[in-house]
Every structure is written in structure tokens, then in C-alpha cells.
Design a protein around this motif. Structure first.
Motif, PDB file in Angstrom:
ATOM      1  N   ARG A   1      10.535 -28.580  -3.965  1.00  0.00           N
ATOM      2  CA  ARG A   1      11.573 -28.846  -3.335  1.00  0.00           C
ATOM      3  C   ARG A   1      11.949 -27.606  -2.208  1.00  0.00           C
ATOM      4  NH1 ARG A   1      13.772 -31.052  -8.286  1.00  0.00           N
ATOM      5  NH2 ARG A   1      14.594 -29.067  -8.765  1.00  0.00           N
ATOM      6  N   LEU A   2      11.856 -26.523  -2.555  1.00  0.00           N
ATOM      7  CA  LEU A   2      12.013 -25.160  -2.093  1.00  0.00           C
ATOM      8  C   LEU A   2      11.379 -25.390  -0.622  1.00  0.00           C
ATOM      9  CD1 LEU A   2      13.091 -22.187  -1.884  1.00  0.00           C
ATOM     10  CD2 LEU A   2      10.866 -21.545  -2.892  1.00  0.00           C
ATOM     11  N   PHE A   3      10.279 -26.085  -0.315  1.00  0.00           N
ATOM     12  CA  PHE A   3       9.318 -25.854   0.617  1.00  0.00           C
ATOM     13  C   PHE A   3       9.531 -27.355   1.424  1.00  0.00           C
ATOM     14  CE2 PHE A   3       7.477 -22.419  -1.353  1.00  0.00           C
ATOM     15  CZ  PHE A   3       7.227 -21.480  -0.371  1.00  0.00           C
ATOM     16  N   GLU A   4      10.413 -28.294   1.002  1.00  0.00           N
ATOM     17  CA  GLU A   4      10.335 -29.808   1.607  1.00  0.00           C
ATOM     18  C   GLU A   4      11.163 -29.346   2.994  1.00  0.00           C
ATOM     19  OE1 GLU A   4      10.662 -33.046  -2.281  1.00  0.00           O
ATOM     20  OE2 GLU A   4      12.490 -32.080  -1.137  1.00  0.00           O
ATOM     21  N   GLY A   5      10.626 -30.031   3.766  1.00  0.00           N
ATOM     22  CA  GLY A   5      11.119 -30.123   5.174  1.00  0.00           C
ATOM     23  C   GLY A   5      11.150 -28.784   5.888  1.00  0.00           C
ATOM     24  N   LYS A   6      10.264 -27.969   5.670  1.00  0.00           N
ATOM     25  CA  LYS A   6      10.068 -26.512   6.093  1.00  0.00           C
ATOM     26  C   LYS A   6       8.695 -26.250   6.699  1.00  0.00           C
ATOM     27  CE  LYS A   6      13.382 -24.032   3.461  1.00  0.00           C
ATOM     28  NZ  LYS A   6      13.622 -22.785   2.511  1.00  0.00           N
ATOM     29  N   ASP A   7       8.754 -25.475   7.873  1.00  0.00           N
ATOM     30  CA  ASP A   7       7.428 -25.192   8.115  1.00  0.00           C
ATOM     31  C   ASP A   7       6.852 -24.115   7.212  1.00  0.00           C
ATOM     32  OD1 ASP A   7       5.139 -24.178   9.595  1.00  0.00           O
ATOM     33  OD2 ASP A   7       6.484 -23.467  11.651  1.00  0.00           O
ATOM     34  N   VAL A   8       5.893 -24.761   6.431  1.00  0.00           N
ATOM     35  CA  VAL A   8       5.468 -24.066   5.035  1.00  0.00           C
ATOM     36  C   VAL A   8       4.640 -22.880   5.290  1.00  0.00           C
ATOM     37  CG1 VAL A   8       4.068 -24.309   2.969  1.00  0.00           C
ATOM     38  CG2 VAL A   8       5.719 -26.267   3.663  1.00  0.00           C
ATOM     39  N   GLY A   9       3.560 -23.049   6.270  1.00  0.00           N
ATOM     40  CA  GLY A   9       2.866 -22.072   6.805  1.00  0.00           C
ATOM     41  C   GLY A   9       3.484 -20.681   7.327  1.00  0.00           C
ATOM     42  N   ARG A  10       4.375 -21.103   8.320  1.00  0.00           N
ATOM     43  CA  ARG A  10       5.232 -19.639   8.938  1.00  0.00           C
ATOM     44  C   ARG A  10       6.059 -19.131   7.828  1.00  0.00           C
ATOM     45  NH1 ARG A  10       7.147 -17.256  13.500  1.00  0.00           N
ATOM     46  NH2 ARG A  10       8.021 -15.580  12.698  1.00  0.00           N
TER      47      ARG A  10
ATOM     48  N   PHE B   1       1.310 -17.361  -1.728  1.00  0.00           N
ATOM     49  CA  PHE B   1       1.785 -17.658  -0.249  1.00  0.00           C
ATOM     50  C   PHE B   1       0.888 -17.153   0.768  1.00  0.00           C
ATOM     51  CE2 PHE B   1       6.588 -17.768  -1.840  1.00  0.00           C
ATOM     52  CZ  PHE B   1       6.338 -18.579  -2.536  1.00  0.00           C
ATOM     53  N   PHE B   2       0.311 -16.137   0.631  1.00  0.00           N
ATOM     54  CA  PHE B   2      -1.015 -15.860   1.594  1.00  0.00           C
ATOM     55  C   PHE B   2      -1.720 -17.117   1.686  1.00  0.00           C
ATOM     56  CE2 PHE B   2      -5.489 -14.641   1.694  1.00  0.00           C
ATOM     57  CZ  PHE B   2      -5.454 -14.268   3.070  1.00  0.00           C
ATOM     58  N   LEU B   3      -2.252 -17.666   0.444  1.00  0.00           N
ATOM     59  CA  LEU B   3      -3.127 -18.645   0.559  1.00  0.00           C
ATOM     60  C   LEU B   3      -2.598 -19.753   1.258  1.00  0.00           C
ATOM     61  CD1 LEU B   3      -4.549 -18.189  -3.032  1.00  0.00           C
ATOM     62  CD2 LEU B   3      -5.620 -17.562  -0.963  1.00  0.00           C
ATOM     63  N   VAL B   4      -1.302 -20.188   1.169  1.00  0.00           N
ATOM     64  CA  VAL B   4      -0.801 -21.226   1.984  1.00  0.00           C
ATOM     65  C   VAL B   4      -0.586 -21.043   3.198  1.00  0.00           C
ATOM     66  CG1 VAL B   4       1.240 -22.507   2.079  1.00  0.00           C
ATOM     67  CG2 VAL B   4       0.661 -21.631  -0.219  1.00  0.00           C
ATOM     68  N   ALA B   5      -0.349 -19.866   3.643  1.00  0.00           N
ATOM     69  CA  ALA B   5      -0.501 -19.449   5.206  1.00  0.00           C
ATOM     70  C   ALA B   5      -1.817 -19.763   5.680  1.00  0.00           C
ATOM     71  CB  ALA B   5       0.240 -18.020   5.343  1.00  0.00           C
ATOM     72  N   PHE B   6      -2.879 -19.176   4.778  1.00  0.00           N
ATOM     73  CA  PHE B   6      -4.054 -19.107   5.491  1.00  0.00           C
ATOM     74  C   PHE B   6      -4.605 -20.513   5.629  1.00  0.00           C
ATOM     75  CE2 PHE B   6      -8.776 -18.940   5.251  1.00  0.00           C
ATOM     76  CZ  PHE B   6      -8.960 -17.744   5.835  1.00  0.00           C
ATOM     77  N   LEU B   7      -4.170 -21.318   4.749  1.00  0.00           N
ATOM     78  CA  LEU B   7      -4.595 -22.889   4.653  1.00  0.00           C
ATOM     79  C   LEU B   7      -4.177 -23.683   5.909  1.00  0.00           C
ATOM     80  CD1 LEU B   7      -4.404 -23.859   0.961  1.00  0.00           C
ATOM     81  CD2 LEU B   7      -6.373 -23.989   2.190  1.00  0.00           C
ATOM     82  N   SER B   8      -2.566 -23.143   6.131  1.00  0.00           N
ATOM     83  CA  SER B   8      -2.038 -23.904   7.468  1.00  0.00           C
ATOM     84  C   SER B   8      -2.630 -23.417   8.576  1.00  0.00           C
ATOM     85  CB  SER B   8      -0.547 -23.465   7.122  1.00  0.00           C
ATOM     86  OG  SER B   8       0.127 -23.997   8.306  1.00  0.00           O
ATOM     87  N   LEU B   9      -2.931 -22.225   8.471  1.00  0.00           N
ATOM     88  CA  LEU B   9      -3.435 -21.646   9.800  1.00  0.00           C
ATOM     89  C   LEU B   9      -4.952 -22.237  10.284  1.00  0.00           C
ATOM     90  CD1 LEU B   9      -2.672 -19.364  11.802  1.00  0.00           C
ATOM     91  CD2 LEU B   9      -3.965 -17.814  10.510  1.00  0.00           C
TER      92      LEU B   9
END
Length: 211
Positions: free
Chosen positions: A155-164, A200-208
Motif C-alpha cells: 500500500r505504501l508504494f501504490e500510485g507512486k513513482d516507485v523507482g524514483r 529499495f536500491f534493487l527496486v530502483a535498479f529494476l525500474s531503471l
């Protein structure tokens, strides 16, 4: 992972050899080739930082892992600046600061810290909307979190620019390397926040990687 990194390095070495020939041959591509070589250098640097962050993780040195992982993220962003030099030089902020860097994308990139690189990433949509945490991360975290905690995180990350959003969290954690920042914010590095930053680095890297 080590086998994949070895494969990456072999490919990068072969590409560098090809670029060296282009620079010395009759079909020299000038600054474009130089930018690609700088991009390769930064990507190799990202691999080094990633490996070091993994070693820190194995030792459960969470803050060290998150700090080095942030340098891996910064290196990847720098490499994209060189690989996508045309897009970077078209940005209004690049044109505005042209007097400082004389239109040289390399000089512009070298003067950019992680915060500025994240602004460039936003302007060029390098962190595409993933619609929340990626499935690979929720599957992994589900092994360690109970159902309620997992639901709260999703829920914390719903509707957000997750990677950024995750990249910003990683940057703020790395800022705690500076004692003056810790003093100003009244914060001490904590195990839980550093562990979160590493994930969260891994999430950012996956998005990137999707851009």
C-alpha cells in the motif's frame, strides 16, 4: 551473479577494443565514441560497487551495503548520461548551464552529484511507472515479512513513482555518511533503515533497467 558479471566484463572489453579502433581509424566518430567509452567506464564502476555492496550484505553490514549500493546507482545513472548524450544535451538545464560546461556532456556529467542525476533521470523518464513494487520484490520480501507487514508495504508504494521514490530513499541514506547531515537532522544510521535502503536500491535498479 559472478558468472553474469564476468560475461558483462568480457562484452565491455570487446566493445572497448572496437571503439579504440574507431577512434584511431579513418572513420573516427569523435566525441560520440569518447562518450560511449566513458559510459562503459561508469558501467564497469557500477559492477564493482554492486559486488562490494553484496560483500557487505553477506557480512550483514547494512549501512555499508546501502552506501556502496547508492554509488552503484549513481554510476549507472552516469553511464546513461553518456550513452544517451543527445537526450541529455537537449535538456533545458543543460542549455542553461552551457556557459559552465561549454556544451561538453562529459563535463556536465562529471559535475553532477546523485541528486542532480536523479533530476535528469526524472526529466528523461528513466524511472518508468511500474504500478507499485515489482512482483519479483514482493515475492522475495514475502519470505521475510508477515501478511500484515507485506500488505502495508504494498500500500505504501501504490500510485507512486516507485523507482524514483526508492532511489530518493537510497540517496537520503547515503547522505548520512556526512556527520554534519546526521547532526543537522538529528539522526543516527540505523540497521532497519539501511536494510530498507538496500532493498529499495534493487527496486530502483529494476525500474531503471526498464527504461
Amino acid at each position: 551473479m559472478q558468472e553474469q558479471f564476468s560475461m558483462f566484463r568480457r562484452m565491455l572489453d570487446e566493445l572497448k577494443e572496437l571503439l579504440d579502433k574507431l577512434q584511431t581509424g579513418p572513420t573516427s566518430s569523435g566525441p560520440r565514441v569518447a562518450n560511449i567509452k566513458d559510459g562503459i567506464f561508469c558501467f564497469e564502476l557500477a559492477l564493482v560497487f554492486y559486488e562490494e555492496a553484496n560483500k557487505a550484505l553477506q557480512a550483514e553490514a547494512w549501512f555499508a551495503a546501502s552506501a556502496v549500493a547508492s554509488s552503484a546507482l549513481e554510476s549507472v545513472l552516469l553511464s546513461k548520461c553518456f550513452f544517451q548524450a543527445d537526450e541529455v544535451t537537449a535538456l533545458p538545464k543543460f542549455v542553461k548551464l552551457k556557459q559552465n560546461h561549454k556544451g561538453d556532456v562529459g563535463q556536465f556529467a562529471r559535475s553532477s552529484d546523485l541528486g542532480k542525476l536523479l533530476e535528469i533521470a526524472t526529466d528523461l523518464s528513466w524511472f518508468p511507472d511500474m504500478g507499485g513494487l515489482p512482483q519479483i520484490m514482493t515475492s522475495y520480501l514475502g519470505r521475510f515479512l508477515d501478511g500484515a507487514a507485506m500488505s502495508d508495504l504494498i500500500r505504501l508504494f501504490e500510485g507512486k513513482d516507485v523507482g524514483r521514490t526508492c532511489a530518493d530513499y537510497v540517496r537520503k541514506q547515503r547522505n548520512l555518511l556526512h556527520p554534519a547531515v546526521c547532526l543537522k537532522e538529528g539522526r543516527q544510521p540505523s540497521r532497519d533503515e539501511a536494510l530498507a535502503a538496500t532493498l529499495f536500491f534493487l527496486v530502483a535498479f529494476l525500474s531503471l533497467s526498464k527504461s
